[in-house]
Design a protein around this motif. Structure first.
Motif, short mmCIF file in Angstrom:
data_model
loop_
_atom_site.label_atom_id
_atom_site.label_comp_id
_atom_site.label_asym_id
_atom_site.label_seq_id
_atom_site.Cartn_x
_atom_site.Cartn_y
_atom_site.Cartn_z
N UNK A 178 0.95 -1.17 -0.05
CA UNK A 178 0.03 0.02 -0.02
C UNK A 178 0.79 1.24 -0.01
N UNK A 179 0.48 2.10 -0.77
CA UNK A 179 1.52 3.45 -1.19
C UNK A 179 0.47 4.52 -1.00
N UNK A 180 0.87 5.66 0.01
CA UNK A 180 0.41 6.60 0.03
C UNK A 180 0.83 7.85 -0.86
N UNK A 181 0.13 8.48 -1.72
CA UNK A 181 0.75 9.60 -2.61
C UNK A 181 1.04 10.83 -1.52
N UNK A 182 1.77 11.65 -1.55
CA UNK A 182 2.05 12.98 -0.76
C UNK A 182 2.56 13.78 -1.59
N UNK A 183 2.50 15.04 -1.42
CA UNK A 183 2.86 16.28 -2.07
C UNK A 183 4.59 16.34 -1.48
N UNK A 184 5.21 17.35 -2.20
CA UNK A 184 6.64 17.22 -1.84
C UNK A 184 6.81 17.66 -0.10
N UNK A 185 6.20 18.73 0.00
CA UNK A 185 6.23 19.25 1.58
C UNK A 185 5.91 18.09 2.60
N UNK A 186 4.75 17.56 2.20
CA UNK A 186 4.34 16.33 3.16
C UNK A 186 5.39 15.19 3.27
N UNK A 187 5.91 14.77 2.23
CA UNK A 187 6.77 13.81 2.14
C UNK A 187 8.06 14.18 2.63
N UNK A 188 8.67 15.37 2.76
CA UNK A 188 9.71 15.97 3.66
C UNK A 188 9.43 15.89 5.04
N UNK A 189 7.92 16.32 5.30
CA UNK A 189 7.73 16.56 6.68
C UNK A 189 7.79 15.12 7.50
N UNK A 190 7.09 14.29 6.93
CA UNK A 190 6.86 13.02 7.17
C UNK A 190 8.15 12.35 7.48
N UNK A 191 9.16 12.30 6.62
CA UNK A 191 10.39 11.55 6.69
C UNK A 191 11.23 12.37 7.57
N UNK A 192 11.05 13.71 7.76
CA UNK A 192 11.99 14.15 8.68
C UNK A 192 11.67 13.91 10.25
N UNK A 193 10.16 13.60 10.48
CA UNK A 193 9.71 13.49 11.56
C UNK A 193 9.78 12.09 12.05
N UNK A 194 9.69 11.12 11.18
CA UNK A 194 9.85 9.76 11.51
C UNK A 194 11.37 9.51 11.58
N UNK A 195 12.24 9.99 10.89
CA UNK A 195 13.82 9.89 11.36
C UNK A 195 13.86 10.18 12.61
N UNK A 196 13.30 11.51 13.00
CA UNK A 196 13.84 12.06 14.18
C UNK A 196 13.28 11.24 15.43
N UNK A 197 12.19 10.28 15.20
CA UNK A 197 11.52 9.56 16.21
C UNK A 197 12.27 8.07 16.06
N UNK A 198 13.51 8.01 15.56
CA UNK A 198 14.26 6.79 15.71
C UNK A 198 14.27 5.87 14.55
#
Length: 540
Positions: A358-378
């Protein structure tokens, strides 16, 4: 004019230039999925040409390297074939390519290394040193492991081989002895950080000798190949052996001594302002940093594909500039690295459907935001976007990303995801403008080619990014790049100033296609996959 460069030796590769502009560069291993793969590449060549919108019938000229003559032919059909005798010669032949006879130029191994290093520097004048474990084995006088060349006004002025100098042979022998893999020089370099000054004098006495040629009497590492089957410390056949790390430490130290001696003499001979480096030994980040710190050159340039994977580019650029008098275009850092194949959204969706994820399409800001936040969560994120990298490093388009503030994240990457030795370091990425946050040794490291001493602040804040000797193999990125955008978001919102970046693979070459990416993601415990910079995939 469309030129095809092709090399069939280990790390077989090919490239395409149109009117002097690089359109793409590729390595066979990414497609065959066999590390350091060699030999026939013609089926892959046709596929990548068509990806570039070029028919094989449009190729005007082919440039190749010495591997044709040692049993690793890339698949060319020769109408006439010649062998050069000297390392600064080139020969013109004819080949039949998809039914047409076209000219084919063969360029010696170290001349191709030197050409790649010089022309990708975008300089007009430079001295170039190439060093590896040898090239042109099956020629009369062209064999060498080390060369010096001087380039001026965008052309080769002179090229000379350096005798009794073979740094790569020492690394080959002890990589083979300690890791049972002659291609494991990177592991041996990482192991050096665990060692102490126990055998440095022993190795210096064994291998440091005056070189022959124009850099005499500089001392460097002799030809060690005669000792391959029975080297010193031959009983040390595992990295866990109590002496293995001290041997690696000694090899790194004598390599630094040798490289510094040769560089100083090269400057004395040429007074060049720029030093360019080529050949597999130029992947040694410790040595590259020591040469930069000498400050005798205004610039020390090390391009990303200094290993044999860059030979096809060097062959093309040498012939275009020096024989056909067609000046090649300057190449930006981004275009020099990210010049492999790009896969569109339709191909990504096809791979998503094939594997049933399952793949959720996201716009550029959202993909950067989610990636950064999940990385910051370990979490560990597989980041896949754009054209694949050319060269042995994953530099942001086929990468595994994590937060170096978590001390245990390196252990997880090495043990659970990459399945490799626990001492292996993971490279940190910082913004170009923040380079001094990480180190004072250098100003710029876009290709991850320098191992540097880190600052106290960086070590305190990013424990997973620092090797056991306090160093790091740093990568610097622009703020508008994909991983640059992630770091910018982290700086503003989660407090992170760096990322960990390691190649997106597991005991195989770096992933190439969307299918490779999803398959690897599903096989190992990576938390999330960002595909093509827009599809967010998580495990069910």
């Amino acid at each position: 004019m469309i030129s095809l460069g092709i090399c069939g030796g280990h790390d077989a590769n090919w490239c395409v230039f149109k009117d002097g502009k690089l359109l793409g560069a590729f390595e066979k291993e990414r497609f065959s999925r066999i590390r350091h793969d060699s030999g026939n590449v013609m089926d892959y060549v046709e596929k990548t040409l068509r990806k570039l919108g070029i028919s094989p019938n449009e190729i005007d000229v082919i440039m190749t390297t010495e591997a044709n003559f040692k049993g690793t032919d890339p698949g060319l059909e020769y109408v006439s074939k010649k062998v050069y005798d000297e390392p600064n010669e080139w020969v013109e032949m004819k080949v039949k390519f998809y039914g047409r006879e076209i000219p084919c130029f063969s360029v010696p191994h170290h001349l191709s290394h030197a050409s790649y290093a010089f022309y990708t520097s975008n300089e007009e004048e430079s001295v170039t040193l190439t060093w590896d474990g040898g090239g042109d084995f099956y020629t009369t006088n062209a064999y060498t492991s080390t060369s010096i060349s001087y380039w001026e006004n965008n052309k080769l002025k002179w090229f000379k081989k350096i005798g009794n100098c073979d740094i790569g042979s020492l690394w080959h022998i002890y990589s083979k002895s300690i890791f049972q893999n002659p291609f494991a020089a990177g592991k041996l370099m990482g192991l050096a950080a665990l060692g102490e000054n126990k055998f440095v004098e022993t190795f210096a006495d064994y291998c440091m000798r005056p070189v022959r040629g124009c850099l005499n009497p500089a001392k460097a590492i002799k030809n060690c190949w005669p000792d391959e089957d029975m080297p010193m410390f031959s009983t040390v056949n595992s990295w866990r052996h109590k002496d293995a790390a001290d041997i690696a430490y000694a090899i790194q130290k004598v390599t630094n001594y040798a490289g510094i001696n040769l560089a100083k003499k090269a400057y004395e001979v040429t007074k060049a302002k720029t030093l360019c480096l080529g050949g597999g030994v130029a992947l040694n980040g410790y040595l590259n940093t020591e040469l930069a710190k000498l400050k005798i050159f205004d610039r020390v340039f090390v391009p990303p594909s200094v290993h044999d994977g860059g030979l096809s580019l060097g062959a093309v650029m040498f012939i275009l500039n020096n024989v056909l008098n067609l000046k090649t275009c300057k190449i930006s850092d981004q275009d020099l690295v990210f010049n492999g194949t790009e896969y569109n959204d339709e191909e990504c969706i096809g791979a998503i459907q094939k594997y049933g994820v399952k793949a959720e399409p996201l716009n550029r800001f959202s993909i950067i935001q989610r990636t950064a936040e999940e990385i910051s969560n370990g979490k560990v994120i597989a980041w896949y976007e754009g054209k694949s990298e050319h060269g042995p490093r994953a530099l942001g388009h086929r990468s595994l990303l994590a937060d170096p503030r978590y001390p245990k994240i390196k252990e997880r990457l090495n043990n659970e995801i990459k399945f490799r030795e626990p001492f292996r370091p993971i490279a940190p990425v910082v913004l170009e403008k923040d380079v001094h946050y990480c180190t004072r040794d250098i100003e710029y490291s876009p290709f991850m080619m320098h191992i540097v001493e880190t600052t106290d602040e960086f070590r305190d804040e990013n424990p997973a990014a620092v090797h056991l000797d306090g160093t790091a193999r740093i990568q610097t990125v622009a703020g508008n790049s994909g991983i640059g955008e992630i770091i910018e978001y982290m700086k503003e919102n989660t407090g992170g100033k760096a990322l960990l970046n390691t190649s997106f693979n597991c005991n195989e070459p770096i992933v190439e296609t969307p299918e490779n990416a999803i398959k690897t993601f599903l096989e190992v415990p990576i938390d999330y996959l960002c595909l093509n910079g827009k599809f967010w995939i998580k495990k069910e």
